[in-house]
Design a protein around this motif. Structure first.
Motif, PDB file in Angstrom:
ATOM      1  N   SER A 187       0.828  -1.216   0.000  1.00  0.00           N
ATOM      2  CA  SER A 187       0.000   0.000   0.000  1.00  0.00           C
ATOM      3  C   SER A 187       0.856   1.257   0.000  1.00  0.00           C
ATOM      4  O   SER A 187       0.411   2.309  -0.479  1.00  0.00           O
ATOM      5  CB  SER A 187      -0.947   0.000   1.198  1.00  0.00           C
ATOM      6  N   ARG A 188       2.059   1.168   0.527  1.00  0.00           N
ATOM      7  CA  ARG A 188       2.968   2.315   0.543  1.00  0.00           C
ATOM      8  C   ARG A 188       3.922   2.316  -0.648  1.00  0.00           C
ATOM      9  O   ARG A 188       4.083   3.337  -1.316  1.00  0.00           O
ATOM     10  CB  ARG A 188       3.758   2.327   1.864  1.00  0.00           C
ATOM     11  N   ILE A 189       4.547   1.195  -0.895  1.00  0.00           N
ATOM     12  CA  ILE A 189       5.590   1.146  -1.924  1.00  0.00           C
ATOM     13  C   ILE A 189       5.011   1.211  -3.331  1.00  0.00           C
ATOM     14  O   ILE A 189       5.440   2.024  -4.159  1.00  0.00           O
ATOM     15  CB  ILE A 189       6.457  -0.121  -1.763  1.00  0.00           C
ATOM     16  N   LEU A 190       4.030   0.359  -3.613  1.00  0.00           N
ATOM     17  CA  LEU A 190       3.462   0.326  -4.960  1.00  0.00           C
ATOM     18  C   LEU A 190       2.727   1.614  -5.290  1.00  0.00           C
ATOM     19  O   LEU A 190       2.839   2.137  -6.404  1.00  0.00           O
ATOM     20  CB  LEU A 190       2.527  -0.883  -5.107  1.00  0.00           C
ATOM     21  N   HIS A 248      12.426   2.604   4.994  1.00  0.00           N
ATOM     22  CA  HIS A 248      13.561   2.808   4.081  1.00  0.00           C
ATOM     23  C   HIS A 248      13.113   2.689   2.633  1.00  0.00           C
ATOM     24  O   HIS A 248      13.405   3.559   1.798  1.00  0.00           O
ATOM     25  CB  HIS A 248      14.661   1.790   4.382  1.00  0.00           C
ATOM     26  N   ASP A 249      12.388   1.631   2.303  1.00  0.00           N
ATOM     27  CA  ASP A 249      11.968   1.409   0.917  1.00  0.00           C
ATOM     28  C   ASP A 249      10.955   2.456   0.465  1.00  0.00           C
ATOM     29  O   ASP A 249      10.949   2.875  -0.699  1.00  0.00           O
ATOM     30  CB  ASP A 249      11.383   0.008   0.765  1.00  0.00           C
ATOM     31  N   TRP A 250      10.114   2.899   1.395  1.00  0.00           N
ATOM     32  CA  TRP A 250       9.128   3.946   1.091  1.00  0.00           C
ATOM     33  C   TRP A 250       9.836   5.237   0.687  1.00  0.00           C
ATOM     34  O   TRP A 250       9.480   5.879  -0.319  1.00  0.00           O
ATOM     35  CB  TRP A 250       8.275   4.153   2.327  1.00  0.00           C
ATOM     36  N   GLU A 251      10.844   5.616   1.441  1.00  0.00           N
ATOM     37  CA  GLU A 251      11.583   6.842   1.120  1.00  0.00           C
ATOM     38  C   GLU A 251      12.378   6.697  -0.177  1.00  0.00           C
ATOM     39  O   GLU A 251      12.504   7.658  -0.941  1.00  0.00           O
ATOM     40  CB  GLU A 251      12.495   7.221   2.283  1.00  0.00           C
ATOM     41  N   GLN A 252      12.908   5.507  -0.416  1.00  0.00           N
ATOM     42  CA  GLN A 252      13.652   5.287  -1.660  1.00  0.00           C
ATOM     43  C   GLN A 252      12.749   5.441  -2.870  1.00  0.00           C
ATOM     44  O   GLN A 252      13.137   6.052  -3.883  1.00  0.00           O
ATOM     45  CB  GLN A 252      14.286   3.894  -1.656  1.00  0.00           C
ATOM     46  N   GLU A 253      11.545   4.889  -2.800  1.00  0.00           N
ATOM     47  CA  GLU A 253      10.603   5.037  -3.912  1.00  0.00           C
ATOM     48  C   GLU A 253      10.262   6.505  -4.142  1.00  0.00           C
ATOM     49  O   GLU A 253      10.212   6.976  -5.277  1.00  0.00           O
ATOM     50  CB  GLU A 253       9.324   4.240  -3.637  1.00  0.00           C
ATOM     51  N   ALA A 254      10.013   7.232  -3.052  1.00  0.00           N
ATOM     52  CA  ALA A 254       9.665   8.653  -3.180  1.00  0.00           C
ATOM     53  C   ALA A 254      10.818   9.458  -3.776  1.00  0.00           C
ATOM     54  O   ALA A 254      10.600  10.382  -4.567  1.00  0.00           O
ATOM     55  CB  ALA A 254       9.270   9.217  -1.817  1.00  0.00           C
ATOM     56  N   SER A 255      12.047   9.102  -3.409  1.00  0.00           N
ATOM     57  CA  SER A 255      13.207   9.881  -3.859  1.00  0.00           C
ATOM     58  C   SER A 255      13.424   9.788  -5.369  1.00  0.00           C
ATOM     59  O   SER A 255      14.097  10.642  -5.952  1.00  0.00           O
ATOM     60  CB  SER A 255      14.471   9.423  -3.125  1.00  0.00           C
ATOM     61  N   ARG A 256      12.848   8.798  -6.023  1.00  0.00           N
ATOM     62  CA  ARG A 256      13.022   8.651  -7.479  1.00  0.00           C
ATOM     63  C   ARG A 256      12.409   9.823  -8.233  1.00  0.00           C
ATOM     64  O   ARG A 256      12.780  10.094  -9.375  1.00  0.00           O
ATOM     65  CB  ARG A 256      12.406   7.332  -7.961  1.00  0.00           C
ATOM     66  N   ILE A 257      11.479  10.534  -7.612  1.00  0.00           N
ATOM     67  CA  ILE A 257      10.857  11.686  -8.256  1.00  0.00           C
ATOM     68  C   ILE A 257      11.882  12.790  -8.500  1.00  0.00           C
ATOM     69  O   ILE A 257      11.714  13.634  -9.386  1.00  0.00           O
ATOM     70  CB  ILE A 257       9.686  12.218  -7.393  1.00  0.00           C
ATOM     71  N   PRO A 266      14.431  13.972   4.033  1.00  0.00           N
ATOM     72  CA  PRO A 266      13.732  13.484   5.232  1.00  0.00           C
ATOM     73  C   PRO A 266      13.588  14.567   6.294  1.00  0.00           C
ATOM     74  O   PRO A 266      14.503  15.359   6.524  1.00  0.00           O
ATOM     75  CB  PRO A 266      14.633  12.351   5.722  1.00  0.00           C
ATOM     76  N   VAL A 267      12.426  14.589   6.953  1.00  0.00           N
ATOM     77  CA  VAL A 267      12.158  15.552   8.018  1.00  0.00           C
ATOM     78  C   VAL A 267      11.458  14.809   9.156  1.00  0.00           C
ATOM     79  O   VAL A 267      10.412  14.185   8.946  1.00  0.00           O
ATOM     80  CB  VAL A 267      11.253  16.709   7.526  1.00  0.00           C
TER      81      VAL A 267
END
Length: 302
Positions: A90-93, A144-153, A221-222
């Protein structure tokens, strides 16, 4: 601004939309049930099942900011393997699909995260400079994986902020689960009560999300937690005092582990976290940096 929000019908999303509407932004939301979401929130809503559908193009039209709050509730029941898969996907995909579908008009992507990215043990104080070299728990891997996916933007020249949220105090979340117990006078510390509990008032969290969305100085990250964390024993005492109830009934760790399994970590882990970037980089002013005052604000009529 034209702002698209996912997870908008949840505890945080509901408060955030109210603030953004007061500030005259145009808000659209994605939801599994757009009719219900539109009726509840009073905004344009679009159907989206993250697991089976692409992000609807009409929802993204002219969108300048995306705030992604989507994620299955961590506190609803035991973390079976199937449940952990739902929480993770639900978060990563959903984040992956939002990043892939980002329109040319988009300049800011604010994504949820959590303090679960930190080890959750001991008294060491952590700030945003911490790097998780090993993911030793489900929560660390998830965040960790959630932030990595977001950082691709960021590869598309879009500013990204990941909000590492602590325990949110308000009319939902953890407090909603604790109140019935504490109002009966059956509340108390969990486990040994020495674990650190990083809290934040819902009003301050909404302000953090608004600043992250609208202030271009924010990036990466904040930590969204009060500058004054407390131990669980202190929290239980302060909540009891706010409700005018005793707090003589500690909940043994083994009871929680029997009842919740791996999910018991949400209450038993110790997160000693500081909002270093909010204070030092962005000069963020907390409305509530004192726990008794925060609880008094919430329960003045209790």
């Amino acid at each position: 601004m034209i702002i698209l929000i996912t997870g908008a019908t949840g505890f945080i999303g509901h408060h955030l939309i109210q603030r953004l509407q007061c500030e005259h932004h145009t808000v659209k939301v994605l939801s599994r049930n757009s009719k219900r979401a539109s009726h509840m929130l009073g905004v344009a809503a679009f159907d989206w099942d993250y697991a089976t559908q692409d992000v609807p193009a009409e929802a993204l039209h002219d969108c300048q900011i995306i705030i992604n709050l989507m994620g299955e509730n961590l506190g609803n029941g035991r973390w079976t393997e199937a449940r952990k898969h739902e929480i993770y996907a639900s978060r990563i995909l959903s984040t992956r699909k939002l990043v892939a579908a980002a329109p040319e008009s988009l300049h800011t992507f604010v994504c949820g995260s959590a303090i679960g990215i930190y080890p959750g043990t001991g008294d060491d104080l952590y700030d945003e400079s911490y790097v998780a070299l090993e993911r030793l728990s489900f929560m660390q891997t998830l965040c960790h994986d959630w932030e990595q996916e977001a950082s691709r933007i960021e590869h598309r020249k879009v500013r990204r902020v990941s909000i590492r949220t602590g325990i949110v105090l308000g009319d939902g979340g953890m407090l909603k689960k604790l109140l019935p117990i504490f109002k009966l006078g059956l509340g108390g510390p969990v486990g040994n009560g020495r674990q650190w509990l990083p809290w934040i008032h819902i009003d301050d969290l909404v302000s953090v999300f608004c600043e992250a969305a609208l202030n271009t100085r924010y990036h990466g990250p904040v930590n969204a937690v009060s500058p004054n964390p407390v131990r669980y024993r202190e929290f239980a005492t302060a909540l009891g005092q706010a409700l005018h109830r005793s707090t003589f009934f500690p909940i043994p760790a083994f009871i929680l582990k029997l009842a919740l399994g791996e999910a018991a970590a949400l209450a038993l882990n110790s997160y000693h976290i500081t909002p270093k970037r909010l204070l030092e980089d962005y000069d963020f002013k907390f409305k509530f940096d004192n726990l008794p005052a925060a609880l008094a604000d919430l329960f003045t009529e209790s």
